[in-house]
Write an enzyme that holds these catalytic residues in place. Structure first.
Site, PDB file in Angstrom:
ATOM      1  N   ARG A   1       0.567  -1.371  -0.248  1.00 36.54           N
ATOM      2  CA  ARG A   1       0.036   0.228  -0.184  1.00 36.54           C
ATOM      3  C   ARG A   1       0.905   1.041  -0.286  1.00 36.54           C
ATOM      4  O   ARG A   1       1.707   1.898   0.806  1.00 36.54           O
ATOM      5  CB  ARG A   1      -1.371  -0.008   1.216  1.00 36.54           C
ATOM      6  CG  ARG A   1      -1.839   1.649   1.259  1.00 36.54           C
ATOM      7  CD  ARG A   1      -2.670   1.264   1.870  1.00 36.54           C
ATOM      8  NE  ARG A   1      -4.143   0.538   1.085  1.00 36.54           N
ATOM      9  CZ  ARG A   1      -4.898   0.538   2.344  1.00 36.54           C
ATOM     10  NH1 ARG A   1      -5.496   1.158   3.154  1.00 36.54           N
ATOM     11  NH2 ARG A   1      -6.109   0.419   1.875  1.00 36.54           N
TER      12      ARG A   1
ATOM     13  N   ARG B   1     -13.255  -8.659   1.702  1.00 37.39           N
ATOM     14  CA  ARG B   1     -12.104  -9.001   1.369  1.00 37.39           C
ATOM     15  C   ARG B   1     -11.525  -9.748   2.089  1.00 37.39           C
ATOM     16  O   ARG B   1     -10.114 -10.183   1.281  1.00 37.39           O
ATOM     17  CB  ARG B   1     -11.845  -7.650   1.922  1.00 37.39           C
ATOM     18  CG  ARG B   1     -12.051  -5.902   1.506  1.00 37.39           C
ATOM     19  CD  ARG B   1     -11.693  -5.258   0.453  1.00 37.39           C
ATOM     20  NE  ARG B   1      -9.684  -5.645  -0.154  1.00 37.39           N
ATOM     21  CZ  ARG B   1      -9.297  -4.591   0.733  1.00 37.39           C
ATOM     22  NH1 ARG B   1      -9.768  -3.317   0.895  1.00 37.39           N
ATOM     23  NH2 ARG B   1      -7.605  -4.769   0.506  1.00 37.39           N
TER      24      ARG B   1
ATOM     25  N   ASP C   1     -17.712   6.924  -1.580  1.00 35.34           N
ATOM     26  CA  ASP C   1     -16.230   6.765  -1.258  1.00 35.34           C
ATOM     27  C   ASP C   1     -15.904   8.064  -0.158  1.00 35.34           C
ATOM     28  O   ASP C   1     -16.616   8.943  -0.792  1.00 35.34           O
ATOM     29  CB  ASP C   1     -15.461   6.384  -1.818  1.00 35.34           C
ATOM     30  CG  ASP C   1     -13.794   6.106  -1.406  1.00 35.34           C
ATOM     31  OD1 ASP C   1     -13.712   5.853  -0.024  1.00 35.34           O
ATOM     32  OD2 ASP C   1     -12.539   6.172  -1.851  1.00 35.34           O
TER      33      ASP C   1
ATOM     34  N   HIS D   1      -7.350   0.692  -6.619  1.00 36.67           N
ATOM     35  CA  HIS D   1      -7.326  -0.091  -5.622  1.00 36.67           C
ATOM     36  C   HIS D   1      -7.857  -1.868  -5.840  1.00 36.67           C
ATOM     37  O   HIS D   1      -9.053  -1.799  -5.417  1.00 36.67           O
ATOM     38  CB  HIS D   1      -8.503   0.636  -4.220  1.00 36.67           C
ATOM     39  CG  HIS D   1      -8.088  -0.560  -3.114  1.00 36.67           C
ATOM     40  ND1 HIS D   1      -7.764  -1.169  -3.034  1.00 36.67           N
ATOM     41  CD2 HIS D   1      -9.108   0.185  -1.942  1.00 36.67           C
ATOM     42  CE1 HIS D   1      -7.656  -1.372  -1.134  1.00 36.67           C
ATOM     43  NE2 HIS D   1      -8.964  -0.366  -0.888  1.00 36.67           N
TER      44      HIS D   1
ATOM     45  N   GLN E   1      -9.844  -4.110  -3.220  1.00 42.36           N
ATOM     46  CA  GLN E   1     -11.144  -3.797  -3.098  1.00 42.36           C
ATOM     47  C   GLN E   1     -12.370  -3.434  -4.198  1.00 42.36           C
ATOM     48  O   GLN E   1     -13.451  -3.531  -3.751  1.00 42.36           O
ATOM     49  CB  GLN E   1     -11.662  -2.616  -2.436  1.00 42.36           C
ATOM     50  CG  GLN E   1     -12.350  -1.458  -2.227  1.00 42.36           C
ATOM     51  CD  GLN E   1     -12.890  -2.360  -0.794  1.00 42.36           C
ATOM     52  OE1 GLN E   1     -12.042  -2.420  -0.124  1.00 42.36           O
ATOM     53  NE2 GLN E   1     -14.201  -2.890  -0.498  1.00 42.36           N
TER      54      GLN E   1
ATOM     55  N   CYS F   1     -16.009   1.523  -0.131  1.00 40.03           N
ATOM     56  CA  CYS F   1     -14.702   0.760   0.867  1.00 40.03           C
ATOM     57  C   CYS F   1     -14.706   0.460   2.355  1.00 40.03           C
ATOM     58  O   CYS F   1     -14.366  -0.014   2.763  1.00 40.03           O
ATOM     59  CB  CYS F   1     -13.812   0.320   0.002  1.00 40.03           C
ATOM     60  SG  CYS F   1     -12.968   2.571  -0.700  1.00 40.03           S
TER      61      CYS F   1
END
Ligand code: CP
Ligand code: NVA
Length: 304
Positions: free
Chosen positions: A104, A286, A218, A131, A134, A258
């Site tokens: 990340r 996830r 988001d 991402h 996700q 998310c």
């Protein structure tokens, strides 16, 4: 042999991605039934976090443990990465010791450079522009609740951030229509949108949401954008996902985010906690879909 990676969703062909989603659902069932499944005994995942995380860290770490392996958490504060050791050197060293690496970080280029020098699979755990893990969880969740996403309409409401850019890739791969509702000066670039017409940009959120099967949002200021947070709060206020906006969607529409969410900013508490919201299953998936991904990247599936 060059290892498979998940730098963005484009790294894996659509049939492989679909198999991973199916496998994610199978692994979810096994986990819920308490059936042990430990094909990664003795395997190790290295995890580099240059940004904060709850879900990504716990899902990868718990996932490796459940698969019989283990994970090592590394942050710039307590590794040589934070003291300037080049990514290329870290990649060559780590990949002689572990079986896969999750990163990340900020720039997508960091993931690309790491992967270029890694002898083991590299997984993008979020960058400024992608991402993919996700998206796997979101797609698995939609399919579990509403069946195939091909031919459906998905509306992204809010910032054209890493999640939105991954939704554009997913729309192309999985064959759904993507509408993006955002202020004109925060729209995705033409390069990010691509030459095809898989995604359309709208300034009127109600018009964009009309008849949609999935509404997603988001945060308005992603990690690294803290200095712009106040300005963004003003710009995005008309793009809040609330009950009134959801009323324009298909009656069977579902809502995803998310997480972490800012209640009563990008989404009202009513929608987030409401009947159309799938956010808790989405977060749980996830774990399951990344276990499917780890199995595939580390062990292969015999079809490549
Ligand atoms: N959705 C997500 O990636 O959450 P974390 O930032 O908690 O990992
Ligand atoms: N767009 C958000 C996602 C967090 C999981 C961010 O990058 O901060």
């Amino acid at each position: 042999m060059t290892p498979n990676h998940l730098r963005t969703l484009d790294d894996l062909p659509e049939p492989t991605l679909r198999r991973l989603l199916k496998r994610g659902s199978e692994l979810r069932r096994l986990q819920h039934q308490g059936v042990a499944h430990e094909p990664l005994r003795g395997r190790v995942l290295g995890m580099i976090f240059e940004k904060s995380s709850t879900r990504t860290r716990v899902s990868f770490e718990a996932g490796m443990a459940q698969l019989g392996g283990s994970a090592i958490f590394l942050s710039p504060n307590d590794s040589q990465l934070g003291r300037g050791e080049p990514i290329e050197d870290t990649a060559r060293v780590l990949s002689r010791m572990v079986d896969a690496v999750m990163i990340r970080t900020f720039a997508q280029d960091n993931v690309e450079r790491f992967a270029a020098y890694s002898a083991v699979p590299v997984i993008n755990g979020l960058t400024d522009s992608a991402h993919p893990c996700q998206l796997l969880a979101d797609l698995q969740t939609f399919i579990e609740h509403r069946g195939d996403i091909r031919g459906k309409t998905v509306t992204w409401v809010g910032d054209a951030n890493n999640m939105c850019l991954s939704y554009i890739k997913a729309a192309r791969l999985f064959g759904f229509e993507l509408r993006i509702a955002c202020p004109a000066n925060y729209a995705p670039s033409t390069q990010d949108l691509g030459a095809d017409d898989v995604a359309s940009v709208h300034t009127d959120p109600a018009q964009a949401v009309a008849g949609s099967h999935l509404v997603v949002t988001d945060v308005w200021a992603s990690m690294g954008m803290e200095a712009e947070a106040d300005e963004r709060l003003e710009a995005f206020r008309p793009y809040q996902v609330n009950a009134e906006l959801m009323a324009h969607a298909d009656p069977q529409a579902v809502f995803m985010h998310c997480l972490p969410a800012h209640r009563d900013e990008e989404v009202t508490a009513e929608v987030l906690e409401g009947e159309q919201s799938l956010v808790w299953d989405e977060a749980e998936n996830r774990l399951h879909v990344q276990k499917a991904l780890l199995e595939y990247l580390i062990l292969g599936d015999g079809s490549d």
